[in-house]
Write a protein that holds these residues in place. Structure first.
Motif, PDB file in Angstrom:
ATOM      1  N   GLY A  33      -6.547  26.051 -14.182  1.00  0.00           N
ATOM      2  CA  GLY A  33      -5.276  25.316 -14.083  1.00  0.00           C
ATOM      3  C   GLY A  33      -5.134  24.699 -12.699  1.00  0.00           C
ATOM      4  N   TRP A  34      -4.622  23.482 -12.649  1.00  0.00           N
ATOM      5  CA  TRP A  34      -4.434  22.791 -11.376  1.00  0.00           C
ATOM      6  C   TRP A  34      -2.963  22.933 -10.973  1.00  0.00           C
ATOM      7  N   PRO A  35      -2.697  23.390  -9.728  1.00  0.00           N
ATOM      8  CA  PRO A  35      -1.296  23.606  -9.336  1.00  0.00           C
ATOM      9  C   PRO A  35      -0.519  22.306  -9.120  1.00  0.00           C
ATOM     10  N   ASN A  36       0.793  22.408  -9.086  1.00  0.00           N
ATOM     11  CA  ASN A  36       1.648  21.280  -8.699  1.00  0.00           C
ATOM     12  C   ASN A  36       2.922  21.831  -8.089  1.00  0.00           C
ATOM     13  N   TRP A  37       3.595  21.001  -7.307  1.00  0.00           N
ATOM     14  CA  TRP A  37       4.766  21.457  -6.542  1.00  0.00           C
ATOM     15  C   TRP A  37       5.883  20.429  -6.587  1.00  0.00           C
ATOM     16  N   VAL A  38       7.075  20.908  -6.896  1.00  0.00           N
ATOM     17  CA  VAL A  38       8.239  20.033  -7.013  1.00  0.00           C
ATOM     18  C   VAL A  38       9.332  20.572  -6.084  1.00  0.00           C
ATOM     19  N   LEU A  62       5.117  21.306   4.032  1.00  0.00           N
ATOM     20  CA  LEU A  62       4.713  22.290   3.027  1.00  0.00           C
ATOM     21  C   LEU A  62       4.222  21.574   1.762  1.00  0.00           C
ATOM     22  N   LEU A  63       5.030  20.632   1.284  1.00  0.00           N
ATOM     23  CA  LEU A  63       4.706  19.943   0.030  1.00  0.00           C
ATOM     24  C   LEU A  63       3.355  19.233   0.109  1.00  0.00           C
ATOM     25  N   MET A  64       3.054  18.646   1.257  1.00  0.00           N
ATOM     26  CA  MET A  64       1.833  17.850   1.370  1.00  0.00           C
ATOM     27  C   MET A  64       0.607  18.670   1.765  1.00  0.00           C
ATOM     28  N   THR A  65       0.795  19.948   2.065  1.00  0.00           N
ATOM     29  CA  THR A  65      -0.374  20.735   2.488  1.00  0.00           C
ATOM     30  C   THR A  65      -0.681  21.910   1.567  1.00  0.00           C
ATOM     31  N   ARG A  93      -5.414  14.227  -7.252  1.00  0.00           N
ATOM     32  CA  ARG A  93      -5.560  13.668  -5.916  1.00  0.00           C
ATOM     33  C   ARG A  93      -4.274  12.997  -5.426  1.00  0.00           C
ATOM     34  N   GLU A  94      -3.582  12.278  -6.312  1.00  0.00           N
ATOM     35  CA  GLU A  94      -2.487  11.409  -5.866  1.00  0.00           C
ATOM     36  C   GLU A  94      -1.177  12.167  -5.673  1.00  0.00           C
ATOM     37  N   VAL A  95      -0.341  11.594  -4.820  1.00  0.00           N
ATOM     38  CA  VAL A  95       1.029  12.080  -4.653  1.00  0.00           C
ATOM     39  C   VAL A  95       1.896  11.327  -5.664  1.00  0.00           C
ATOM     40  N   PHE A  96       2.698  12.056  -6.433  1.00  0.00           N
ATOM     41  CA  PHE A  96       3.582  11.433  -7.425  1.00  0.00           C
ATOM     42  C   PHE A  96       4.940  11.144  -6.800  1.00  0.00           C
ATOM     43  N   TYR A  97       5.502  10.017  -7.215  1.00  0.00           N
ATOM     44  CA  TYR A  97       6.802   9.602  -6.709  1.00  0.00           C
ATOM     45  C   TYR A  97       7.707   9.374  -7.911  1.00  0.00           C
ATOM     46  N   PRO A 129       1.579  17.066  -5.423  1.00  0.00           N
ATOM     47  CA  PRO A 129       2.980  17.060  -4.980  1.00  0.00           C
ATOM     48  C   PRO A 129       3.821  16.006  -5.695  1.00  0.00           C
ATOM     49  N   PHE A 130       5.068  16.322  -5.956  1.00  0.00           N
ATOM     50  CA  PHE A 130       6.023  15.376  -6.543  1.00  0.00           C
ATOM     51  C   PHE A 130       7.181  15.167  -5.575  1.00  0.00           C
ATOM     52  N   ILE A 131       7.442  13.883  -5.260  1.00  0.00           N
ATOM     53  CA  ILE A 131       8.582  13.540  -4.393  1.00  0.00           C
ATOM     54  C   ILE A 131       9.627  12.857  -5.267  1.00  0.00           C
ATOM     55  N   TYR A 132      10.871  13.240  -5.137  1.00  0.00           N
ATOM     56  CA  TYR A 132      11.967  12.557  -5.845  1.00  0.00           C
ATOM     57  C   TYR A 132      12.502  11.439  -4.957  1.00  0.00           C
ATOM     58  N   ASN A 133      12.602  10.223  -5.487  1.00  0.00           N
ATOM     59  CA  ASN A 133      12.959   9.072  -4.637  1.00  0.00           C
ATOM     60  C   ASN A 133      14.212   9.347  -3.790  1.00  0.00           C
TER      61      ASN A 133
END
Ligand code: GLC
Length: 535
Positions: A323-328, A352-355, A16-20, A360-364
Motif C-alpha cells: 500500500g502506498w501512503p497518503n496524507w491530508v 511535515l506534509l511534504m517530507t 510522485r506528484e503533489v495533489f492540489y 500529499p494533498f493540499i486544499y486550495n
C-alpha cells in the motif's frame, strides 16, 4: 516500511506528484457572476504549475441543484451551467494535460439529487422499473420508521413519500436519496458514467462517501454509541454498524477498480472515514481496490508532538505491504488548517506534509494560510446547517473564495462573491508571491525540494526518538539521506543530532547552509530539513 518502490520501477505519477484540491465555486470566477467556474480554473493553471503541484482533484462541477454544494448530482454526464459547459471542461483538461498536470474528478456514487431523472422515475410509482434503484422500504411494524438509522446531516435517514406510502433512505440530505447498490442496473449505470469521463481523458476519481454505499438488508437498528454526546456530529448518537462499511462495499470498490483499469495509468482515491484498521482494508489486498484510500489521521489528530508522532506511527504500522501512503491536512469539509492548528504551526505542517512518505494533498488556500472566515447566518450557503439545526455545522467558513490579490473582489471576481472574501483577515497570493519569506514560497520551495529528491518522493521513512516537542525522522534512498526535525511547540528546543548534516531548508528561511553536528536547536514553531552524509 522499507524501500517501497523498487529501483527499477520508479514511482507512478500518483505516488510522485503533489495533489492540489480545487473547490471550483471558490477558485476563480471568469464571468463576473460571483461563482468560480471552469474557465476560471483554466486561467489559474499557471499558478498551480508555479506552485509545483502535479495533479488537481476537482470537486464536483456536474449538473446539480446545489442542495449540497454539487454533491447532489442531477446529471452525471454534464457540467452545471454555473461552472461552464462540456466544452469548457474539455478545454481545461486539454490545457492541464498540455502542461503535464493530471486531473482527477469526484465520483459521487452513494446518492443522486432528488431531481435526477432516475429518482423522479423511481418515486413516481411502486411499479416503476427504476423503483428498486433507490432504497425504498415500507413503514416499520408500528407504522413508523423502517429502522432507527440516522442521517449524517441530522435527523432520521428516512423520508416518507406520501404518494406511494413508502420511505426512502438518505445517508445525507433528503435531497440526496441513496442509490441501491444491490441493484445490478445501478452498478452498470454508474460504471458507464465512470467510463464516460475516463474516455474523455480524466486521470481518475476521488470516490465520495464510499463507505455509505450499502446498508444492512435485514434493516437492523444501529446500536447506541457509548461515546455519544462527546462527538462533533448529530449522528454520534448511534454507532454506524448497519449503515456504514458493510462487507458488500469491498466488492463494489473492486468492480470500480476493474472499470478504471480498463484504461491505462489512472488513479482511484477513496473518501474513507473509518477507524484505521478498517480503512486499510480499502487498499484491497490480493484484488486491488483504491490506490489511495484517504488518510485523515493528521486532520483528525490533536496538533502536538506526541499525538502527531503516534498518528504517523499507527498509520505506517498498519499500512499493507504494497500500500502506498497518503496524507491530508485539510479539505472542503473541515475547518481551515490554519484555524485548526494556529498560524504559528502552518509552516511546520507544510514541512511535515511534504517530507512524509506518501502522496500529499493540499486544499486550495491552505498554502496561503487562509483562515476560516466568519460567514453570517444571512450569508450562509451550506444547506446542511438547516437540517442539522445549528450554524456551527456550517462548512462555508472553509469554502470562501481564493484571495488572489488585495484589490476589490480579491482577484477572484468582478461581481459579488458567493461567499464573503474575508479580506481583512486573509492573506493573498500576489503579496505572498513577492515575499520570499512567505508561507506560499515555503510550500513552493518544499515541493521543489521534494520533487527533486528521490529520498523525499520514494525513500524509506525512519522514525527517530521524539525529544520534547521535536518530531524527528529520516528519509533515505540510494545514498541520499534527509533528517527532518519539527518543533511542534512554542518553546526553543535542543536535541541531539548524530553525525554532521547541512540544513537545506528551514521554515524561518534563514538557516540554509548551516552545518549541524552533535546538537541541534530549533526556535519555537521551527522546522528544518537537513541533508546528511551516508551513514
Ligand atoms: C463527502 C463530501 C461532502 C458531502 C458528502 C455528501 O463527505 O466531501 O462535501 O457533503 O460527501 O456527498
Amino acid at each position: 516500511m522499507s524501500d517501497p518502490i523498487p529501483e527499477s520501477a520508479g514511482p507512478k505519477w500518483w505516488q510522485r506528484e503533489v495533489f492540489y484540491e480545487i473547490y471550483p465555486r471558490s477558485f476563480q470566477d471568469s464571468n463576473g457572476d460571483g461563482d468560480g467556474d471552469l474557465p476560471g480554473i483554466c486561467q489559474r493553471l499557471d499558478y498551480v504549475q508555479w506552485l509545483g503541484a502535479g495533479a488537481i482533484w476537482l470537486c464536483p462541477f456536474f449538473r446539480s441543484p446545489m442542495a449540497d454544494g454539487g454533491y447532489d448530482i442531477s446529471d452525471y454526464r454534464d457540467v452545471d451551467p454555473m461552472f461552464g459547459s462540456m466544452g469548457d471542461f474539455s478545454a481545461l483538461l486539454d490545457q492541464a494535460h498540455a502542461r503535464g498536470l493530471k486531473i482527477v474528478v469526484d465520483l459521487v456514487p452513494n446518492h443522486t439529487s432528488d431531481r435526477h431523472p432516475w429518482f423522479v422515475e423511481s418515486r413516481s410509482s411502486r411499479q416503476n422499473p427504476r423503483r428498486d434503484w433507490y432504497v425504498w422500504q415500507d413503514p416499520g411494524p408500528d407504522g413508523g420508521l423502517p429502522a432507527n438509522w440516522l442521517s449524517h446531516f441530522g435527523g432520521s435517514a428516512w423520508q416518507k413519500d406520501d404518494a406511494t406510502g413508502q420511505y426512502f433512505y438518505h445517508a445525507f440530505l433528503p435531497a440526496q436519496p441513496d442509490l441501491n447498490w444491490r441493484n445490478r442496473e445501478v452498478r452498470t449505470a454508474i460504471y458507464n458514467d465512470m467510463r464516460f469521463w475516463l474516455q474523455r481523458g480524466v486521470d481518475g476519481f476521488r470516490v465520495d462517501a464510499v463507505t455509505n454505499l450499502v446498508e444492512d438488508q435485514l434493516l437492523r437498528d444501529d446500536p447506541p454509541n457509548p461515546a455519544r454526546g462527546r462527538g462533533k456530529m448529530p449522528d454520534d448518537e448511534i454507532k454506524r454498524v448497519f449503515t456504514k462499511d458493510r462487507p458488500e462495499t469491498h466488492e463494489i470498490v473492486r468492480e470500480m477498480r476493474d472499470v478504471l483499469d480498463e484504461f491505462s495509468d489512472r488513479v482511484l482515491i477513496g473518501e474513507v472515514h473509518l477507524p484505521l484498521a478498517r480503512a486499510m482494508a480499502y487498499y484491497g489486498g490480493k484484488r486491488p481496490s483504491f490506490h489511495l484510500p484517504f488518510n485523515f489521521q493528521l486532520m483528525e489528530s490533536l496538533w502536538d508532538c506526541r499525538s502527531i508522532s503516534a498518528a504517523i506511527d499507527q498509520y505506517m504500522q498498519l499500512l499493507p505491504e504494497d500500500g502506498w501512503p497518503n496524507w491530508v491536512l485539510g479539505n472542503h469539509d473541515e475547518k481551515r488548517l490554519a484555524t485548526r492548528i494556529g498560524e504559528a504551526q502552518t509552516r511546520v505542517a507544510a514541512m511535515l506534509l511534504m517530507t512524509l512518505q506518501g502522496t500529499p494533498f493540499i486544499y486550495n488556500g491552505d498554502e496561503l494560510g487562509m483562515q476560516n472566515i466568519r460567514v453570517s447566518r444571512r450569508e450562509t450557503r451550506d444547506t446542511r446547517v438547516k437540517n442539522m439545526g445549528s450554524h456551527r455545522y456550517s462548512r462555508d467558513g472553509a469554502r470562501t473564495p481564493m484571495r488572489w490579490d488585495s484589490g476589490t473582489g480579491s482577484g477572484f471576481t468582478t461581481g459579488r462573491p458567493w461567499l464573503p472574501l474575508g479580506a481583512d483577515t486573509n492573506p493573498d497570493v500576489a503579496s505572498q508571491r513577492q515575499d520570499p519569506g512567505s508561507l506560499l514560497n515555503l510550500y513552493r520551495d518544499l515541493i521543489a525540494l521534494r520533487q527533486d529528491s528521490p529520498a523525499l518522493v520514494a525513500g524509506e521513512f525512519v522514525p527517530l526518538a521524539t525529544r520534547g516537542d521535536v518530531l524527528n525522522y529520516e528519509r533515505c534512498k540510494s545514498g541520499q539521506r534527509f533528517r527532518i526535525a519539527l518543533n511542534l511547540g512554542g518553546k526553543t528546543q535542543r536535541f541531539p543530532f548524530a553525525g554532521e548534516s547541512r540544513i537545506v531548508l528551514s521554515t524561518i528561511r534563514d538557516r540554509a547552509g548551516e552545518i549541524l553536528s552533535g546538537n541541534g536547536v530549533l526556535r519555537p514553531h521551527e522546522g528544518i530539513v537537513a541533508e546528511c552524509g551516508e551513514r
